[in-house]
Structure formats: C-alpha cells, structure tokens
Scaffold this motif. Sequence first.
Motif, PDB file in Angstrom:
ATOM      1  N   MET A 241       0.834  -1.186   0.000  1.00 25.22           N
ATOM      2  CA  MET A 241       0.000   0.000   0.000  1.00 25.22           C
ATOM      3  C   MET A 241       0.872   1.241   0.000  1.00 25.22           C
ATOM      4  O   MET A 241       1.934   1.264   0.598  1.00 25.22           O
ATOM      5  N   ARG A 242       0.429   2.269  -0.641  1.00 19.71           N
ATOM      6  CA  ARG A 242       1.223   3.487  -0.769  1.00 19.71           C
ATOM      7  C   ARG A 242       1.056   4.377   0.440  1.00 19.71           C
ATOM      8  O   ARG A 242       0.062   4.346   1.110  1.00 19.71           O
ATOM      9  N   ASP A 243       2.097   5.194   0.672  1.00 18.35           N
ATOM     10  CA  ASP A 243       1.986   6.246   1.678  1.00 18.35           C
ATOM     11  C   ASP A 243       0.964   7.249   1.210  1.00 18.35           C
ATOM     12  O   ASP A 243       0.692   7.368   0.015  1.00 18.35           O
ATOM     13  N   ALA A 244       0.409   8.031   2.144  1.00 10.70           N
ATOM     14  CA  ALA A 244      -0.593   9.044   1.807  1.00 10.70           C
ATOM     15  C   ALA A 244      -0.046  10.046   0.803  1.00 10.70           C
ATOM     16  O   ALA A 244      -0.764  10.525  -0.063  1.00 10.70           O
ATOM     17  N   GLY A 245       1.228  10.371   0.883  1.00 11.28           N
ATOM     18  CA  GLY A 245       1.796  11.391   0.017  1.00 11.28           C
ATOM     19  C   GLY A 245       2.320  10.844  -1.298  1.00 11.28           C
ATOM     20  O   GLY A 245       2.750  11.589  -2.165  1.00 11.28           O
ATOM     21  N   GLU A 246       2.310   9.513  -1.482  1.00 12.73           N
ATOM     22  CA  GLU A 246       2.839   8.920  -2.684  1.00 12.73           C
ATOM     23  C   GLU A 246       1.942   9.209  -3.873  1.00 12.73           C
ATOM     24  O   GLU A 246       0.729   9.218  -3.772  1.00 12.73           O
ATOM     25  N   LYS A 247       2.531   9.420  -5.020  1.00 10.10           N
ATOM     26  CA  LYS A 247       1.751   9.706  -6.225  1.00 10.10           C
ATOM     27  C   LYS A 247       1.294   8.418  -6.875  1.00 10.10           C
ATOM     28  O   LYS A 247       1.967   7.399  -6.799  1.00 10.10           O
TER      29      LYS A 247
ATOM     30  N   ALA B  64       0.511  20.403  10.076  1.00 11.83           N
ATOM     31  CA  ALA B  64       1.514  19.341  10.022  1.00 11.83           C
ATOM     32  C   ALA B  64       1.102  18.155  10.903  1.00 11.83           C
ATOM     33  O   ALA B  64       1.241  16.994  10.499  1.00 11.83           O
ATOM     34  N   VAL B  65       0.577  18.441  12.092  1.00 12.68           N
ATOM     35  CA  VAL B  65       0.136  17.374  12.992  1.00 12.68           C
ATOM     36  C   VAL B  65      -1.004  16.591  12.353  1.00 12.68           C
ATOM     37  O   VAL B  65      -1.040  15.358  12.411  1.00 12.68           O
ATOM     38  N   ARG B  66      -1.945  17.281  11.735  1.00 17.76           N
ATOM     39  CA  ARG B  66      -3.076  16.609  11.089  1.00 17.76           C
ATOM     40  C   ARG B  66      -2.610  15.705   9.949  1.00 17.76           C
ATOM     41  O   ARG B  66      -3.075  14.578   9.811  1.00 17.76           O
TER      42      ARG B  66
ATOM     43  N   ILE C 178      -3.002  11.646   9.817  1.00 20.88           N
ATOM     44  CA  ILE C 178      -3.586  10.886   8.707  1.00 20.88           C
ATOM     45  C   ILE C 178      -2.660   9.731   8.337  1.00 20.88           C
ATOM     46  O   ILE C 178      -3.105   8.593   8.180  1.00 20.88           O
ATOM     47  N   TRP C 179      -1.362  10.022   8.218  1.00 18.88           N
ATOM     48  CA  TRP C 179      -0.401   8.972   7.881  1.00 18.88           C
ATOM     49  C   TRP C 179      -0.404   7.895   8.972  1.00 18.88           C
ATOM     50  O   TRP C 179      -0.425   6.700   8.677  1.00 18.88           O
ATOM     51  N   ILE C 180      -0.384   8.337  10.238  1.00 17.66           N
ATOM     52  CA  ILE C 180      -0.378   7.403  11.381  1.00 17.66           C
ATOM     53  C   ILE C 180      -1.600   6.483  11.324  1.00 17.66           C
ATOM     54  O   ILE C 180      -1.482   5.267  11.455  1.00 17.66           O
ATOM     55  N   PHE C 181      -2.791   7.069  11.153  1.00 18.56           N
ATOM     56  CA  PHE C 181      -4.016   6.268  11.126  1.00 18.56           C
ATOM     57  C   PHE C 181      -4.011   5.302   9.949  1.00 18.56           C
ATOM     58  O   PHE C 181      -4.396   4.137  10.090  1.00 18.56           O
TER      59      PHE C 181
ATOM     60  N   LYS D 214       9.841   6.015   9.769  1.00 15.59           N
ATOM     61  CA  LYS D 214       9.437   7.220   9.042  1.00 15.59           C
ATOM     62  C   LYS D 214      10.125   8.471   9.588  1.00 15.59           C
ATOM     63  O   LYS D 214      10.582   9.312   8.813  1.00 15.59           O
ATOM     64  N   ILE D 215      10.196   8.607  10.918  1.00 19.43           N
ATOM     65  CA  ILE D 215      10.704   9.866  11.488  1.00 19.43           C
ATOM     66  C   ILE D 215      11.999   9.707  12.288  1.00 19.43           C
ATOM     67  O   ILE D 215      12.572  10.707  12.720  1.00 19.43           O
TER      68      ILE D 215
END
Length: 177
Positions: free
Chosen positions: A1-7, A52-54, A58-61, A160-161
């Motif tokens: 599955m792709r990351d939220a920011g992946e195109k 940024a937190v939001r 989203i990525w975390i969830f 990730k971080i």
Amino acid sequence: MRDAGEKNVTASAGRNELPARARRKRAGNGAARPDDADEVGLDALVGHAGYAVRRFQIWIFQDFVRTLAAVDIRPTQYSVMTVIGANPGLSQMAVAKRLGIERARLVHLLDSLERRKLVKRIKSKTDRRSHALHLTAQGELSLTKFKQLAAEHERHVEEKIGKANRERLLQILAGFT
C-alpha cells in the motif's frame, strides 16, 4: 500500500508526459491550476503546527489500519480495549472521559466489540445506570495480538521519522495525553 503522500504514477503516467503548463487546468476565474497535488502551494500552512500534525495523524491512522487490517481493529477500538484491559471494571463514562470519546459514540463502539465477543458490560452493583467494562477471555487473547501489531506499527513510525524524533515527539505530546 502506498503512503498518503505517494503519487499514483500508473494512473497519471500518460498525462505526466505533457509539459507542466499543458497539464494545468483552468480554474473558474481563468487562472491556471495544477493537476498534481504536489504542485499546489501551501502558503502559510507550511508553518502551521496544526496542519503538520493533522497530516502526520492521517499517515499514522492509515498505517495503523493497514498494519492491523488482518485483525480488523481500528485505532479507537484498540484504545478502548487497551484502557479496559489495563483497568478492568472501569465505567463507560470513565473510558469516554479518559479517551475523549463522545458517550454515544462509545456506546456504538462497545456494541461492536461486544458482538465480536471482545468486551463485556456488567451491570454495576452500586449504580443501576452504570456498567463495568471487562475484556472477555477472547478479548484478552486478542488484545495481546493487537498489541504486537501495534508495536509493529510503532516501528513503522520510527522508520518514518527516526528513533530520536519519535521519542521527542512522545515527550512533546505527553502533555496532551
């Protein structure tokens, strides 16, 4: 599955062959508007902690749901079961208050966990309007598995971080828990 920011490269491969100017759509006011979300400027949002937190939330969830998909448990369900497991006999009101969940929403959530035989409500001996919450035997076994998967999810966050950033983030956010 792709990351939220992946195109989505495959879906947009053909259109990406065009120059950027040709890929832009016209906004209602005639101004050019980029098709690709990554080309959209964020202006002041870049400096907003809440934004940024939001986005991180989203990525975390998404990662949590993906990591625990095999056991069909959502972040709020996991939180409720973890608190009940750590505090057997806690009232619904106490769980709702501690986790910041609306009572009506918690009732529906507990209904679904009861149907899955993970949680049981026992009428309070001291207050007829209240129920004591407990994990079932199946719920205790399931929570052990959920915690293992949640630890895997936390490893994803660390990847990730970075470990130091994850630990610092937890320190920063400790005042909100």
